[in-house]
Write a protein that holds these residues in place. Structure first.
Motif, PDB file in Angstrom:
ATOM      1  N   THR A 179      45.254  86.862  30.943  1.00 51.46           N
ATOM      2  CA  THR A 179      44.694  88.206  30.713  1.00 51.46           C
ATOM      3  C   THR A 179      45.672  89.048  29.914  1.00 51.46           C
ATOM      4  O   THR A 179      45.279  89.872  29.079  1.00 51.46           O
ATOM      5  N   LYS A 180      46.960  88.826  30.163  1.00 51.36           N
ATOM      6  CA  LYS A 180      48.012  89.562  29.461  1.00 51.36           C
ATOM      7  C   LYS A 180      47.903  89.379  27.940  1.00 51.36           C
ATOM      8  O   LYS A 180      48.139  90.321  27.171  1.00 51.36           O
ATOM      9  N   SER A 181      47.505  88.179  27.514  1.00 55.14           N
ATOM     10  CA  SER A 181      47.378  87.905  26.083  1.00 55.14           C
ATOM     11  C   SER A 181      46.299  88.764  25.446  1.00 55.14           C
ATOM     12  O   SER A 181      46.487  89.305  24.346  1.00 55.14           O
ATOM     13  N   TYR A 182      45.168  88.915  26.143  1.00 58.85           N
ATOM     14  CA  TYR A 182      44.071  89.732  25.615  1.00 58.85           C
ATOM     15  C   TYR A 182      44.455  91.213  25.581  1.00 58.85           C
ATOM     16  O   TYR A 182      44.104  91.944  24.635  1.00 58.85           O
ATOM     17  N   VAL A 183      45.188  91.652  26.611  1.00 64.14           N
ATOM     18  CA  VAL A 183      45.633  93.052  26.666  1.00 64.14           C
ATOM     19  C   VAL A 183      46.616  93.330  25.534  1.00 64.14           C
ATOM     20  O   VAL A 183      46.499  94.332  24.819  1.00 64.14           O
ATOM     21  N   LEU A 184      47.588  92.410  25.341  1.00 67.48           N
ATOM     22  CA  LEU A 184      48.589  92.596  24.283  1.00 67.48           C
ATOM     23  C   LEU A 184      47.971  92.529  22.888  1.00 67.48           C
ATOM     24  O   LEU A 184      48.460  93.172  21.955  1.00 67.48           O
ATOM     25  N   LEU A 185      46.880  91.749  22.755  1.00 63.84           N
ATOM     26  CA  LEU A 185      46.192  91.674  21.466  1.00 63.84           C
ATOM     27  C   LEU A 185      45.637  93.045  21.081  1.00 63.84           C
ATOM     28  O   LEU A 185      45.798  93.498  19.944  1.00 63.84           O
ATOM     29  N   VAL A 186      45.000  93.715  22.055  1.00 62.19           N
ATOM     30  CA  VAL A 186      44.407  95.040  21.811  1.00 62.19           C
ATOM     31  C   VAL A 186      45.501  96.097  21.632  1.00 62.19           C
ATOM     32  O   VAL A 186      45.484  96.883  20.674  1.00 62.19           O
ATOM     33  N   VAL A 187      46.473  96.112  22.574  1.00 61.01           N
ATOM     34  CA  VAL A 187      47.555  97.099  22.520  1.00 61.01           C
ATOM     35  C   VAL A 187      48.397  96.905  21.254  1.00 61.01           C
ATOM     36  O   VAL A 187      48.738  97.868  20.563  1.00 61.01           O
ATOM     37  N   GLY A 188      48.720  95.638  20.947  1.00 60.36           N
ATOM     38  CA  GLY A 188      49.502  95.337  19.751  1.00 60.36           C
ATOM     39  C   GLY A 188      48.795  95.786  18.487  1.00 60.36           C
ATOM     40  O   GLY A 188      49.405  96.386  17.597  1.00 60.36           O
ATOM     41  N   GLY A 189      47.495  95.519  18.394  1.00 60.35           N
ATOM     42  CA  GLY A 189      46.716  95.929  17.226  1.00 60.35           C
ATOM     43  C   GLY A 189      46.696  97.440  17.054  1.00 60.35           C
ATOM     44  O   GLY A 189      46.846  97.951  15.938  1.00 60.35           O
ATOM     45  N   ALA A 190      46.526  98.177  18.168  1.00 62.52           N
ATOM     46  CA  ALA A 190      46.513  99.641  18.118  1.00 62.52           C
ATOM     47  C   ALA A 190      47.871 100.196  17.688  1.00 62.52           C
ATOM     48  O   ALA A 190      47.952 101.119  16.861  1.00 62.52           O
ATOM     49  N   LEU A 191      48.954  99.626  18.235  1.00 62.81           N
ATOM     50  CA  LEU A 191      50.303 100.096  17.898  1.00 62.81           C
ATOM     51  C   LEU A 191      50.684  99.741  16.462  1.00 62.81           C
ATOM     52  O   LEU A 191      51.435 100.484  15.816  1.00 62.81           O
ATOM     53  N   VAL A 192      50.185  98.626  15.966  1.00 64.47           N
ATOM     54  CA  VAL A 192      50.417  98.263  14.567  1.00 64.47           C
ATOM     55  C   VAL A 192      49.840  99.347  13.656  1.00 64.47           C
ATOM     56  O   VAL A 192      50.480  99.797  12.695  1.00 64.47           O
ATOM     57  N   TRP A 193      48.633  99.775  13.984  1.00 66.28           N
ATOM     58  CA  TRP A 193      47.977 100.806  13.164  1.00 66.28           C
ATOM     59  C   TRP A 193      48.721 102.142  13.251  1.00 66.28           C
ATOM     60  O   TRP A 193      48.966 102.800  12.231  1.00 66.28           O
TER      61      TRP A 193
END
Length: 325
Positions: A179-193
């Motif tokens: 589940t951590k991978s899916y959370v980091l995918l969303v959080v990482g994408g938002a922080l990249v932007w």
């Protein structure tokens, strides 16, 4: 006179505080951008494995795309900020930095890079093709929607070849993503932007106050900052004795930079092509790309050739700032 002098000194202090503030914003936002890119790539790799995608395909798609993610994010953000001349500066500057600085450093640290496979089979011709196609596309100081679509078609061809040459292993053990991978995918994408948006804001403000054009900053400081993933990956590979990975990383990143980082932002708005890119940056990128092919032709890149590449990088940086002053 003393009153005027005090006002002038106060203005200088105010300006210096503002410059320091935006310089701090640039550093912090770039760090966030790079860290968030790591989270995004690692989680995407984990999810890709869970879907049964082969590790090689993940390497040439997710990882290669991931090391170019900072360039792509800052380029898209610059289009929305109406400062699109940063896009081509980012691409050209990053491609020069990847070859001249990253590969040069690896050759110097490792003393010698031995290639285990023939990069002239597909990779080097494709890299040269992307460099020459970029030159042909923007030589008229215009990058059209048709050319953007053509560039994206180019990356599809490269990926299609990779998928066809390396079919997934059916006997590969099934991997489960957390589940951590899916959370980091969303959080990482938002922080990249967010990181990309504030990086562009800081660049715009610093260039305004320093009197240096934003494309020069994009060609040098931003290109160096967004190439940090390539530098870190390549030097870590070198420490482990896997110097050939550094060459593959540079090849893949430059191909993605040219086709994806130029192609996708152009779908959101018109890209401005600064004269300094056509006069200095682009010719140096072409020369460096050709040199990459020449020094790797015998499957060995020596420390002396690494020093030669570093000389070209130093020339590039000095030339860009000399023209801006």
């Amino acid at each position: 006179m003393s009153s005027r002098n005090s006002k002038y000194c106060g203005f200088l202090r105010f300006m210096s505080v503002e410059v320091l503030m935006y310089l701090g914003l640039f550093v912090v936002s770039l760090i966030v951008l790079l860290k968030a890119s790591d989270w995004f790539v690692d989680s995407a790799e984990d999810i890709g494995l869970s879907l049964g995608i082969s590790p090689f395909i993940i390497g040439v798609t997710i990882v290669a795309f991931g090391t170019s993610l900072p360039e792509l994010a800052t380029s898209i953000a610059s289009v929305f900020a109406n400062d699109s001349k940063i896009v081509v500066g980012n691409v050209v500057g990053s491609n020069i930095t990847n070859i001249a600085l990253v590969l040069g450093l690896v050759a110097i640290v490792a003393k010698e890079i031995k290639l285990e496979y023939n990069i002239w089979h597909v990779d080097m011709p494709y890299l040269w093709g992307s460099a020459f196609l970029l030159w042909l596309s923007i030589r008229d100081a215009h990058f059209s929607l048709f050319e953007a679509i053509l560039f994206l078609f180019g990356i599809i061809i490269f990926l299609a070849y990779s998928f066809k040459s390396n079919a997934p292993d059916k006997d590969q053990e099934k991997h489960k993503a957390t589940t951590k991978s899916y959370v980091l995918l969303v959080v990482g994408g938002a922080l990249v932007w967010l990181g990309a948006t504030y990086t562009i804001e800081a660049i715009s403000q610093l260039s305004l106050r320093a009197g240096i054009s934003s494309e020069v900053i994009a060609l040098t400081a931003v290109a160096l900052g967004t190439s940090l993933p390539e530098i870190i990956v390549s030097l870590n590979a070198t420490k482990k004795g896997k110097t050939a990975i550094a060459v593959g990383n540079v090849l893949g990143s430059n191909i993605f930079n040219t086709y994806v980082v130029m192609g996708i932002p152009a779908l959101f708005g018109t890209l401005e092509i600064p004269p300094s890119i056509l006069e200095v940056g682009l010719p140096i990128m072409i020369v460096i790309s050709v040199m990459f092919g020449i020094v790797s032709n015998n499957k060995v890149i020596t420390r002396w050739e690494g020093l030669l590449l570093m000389m070209f990088y130093c020339f590039f940086v000095v030339e860009m700032f000399r023209g801006a002053l």
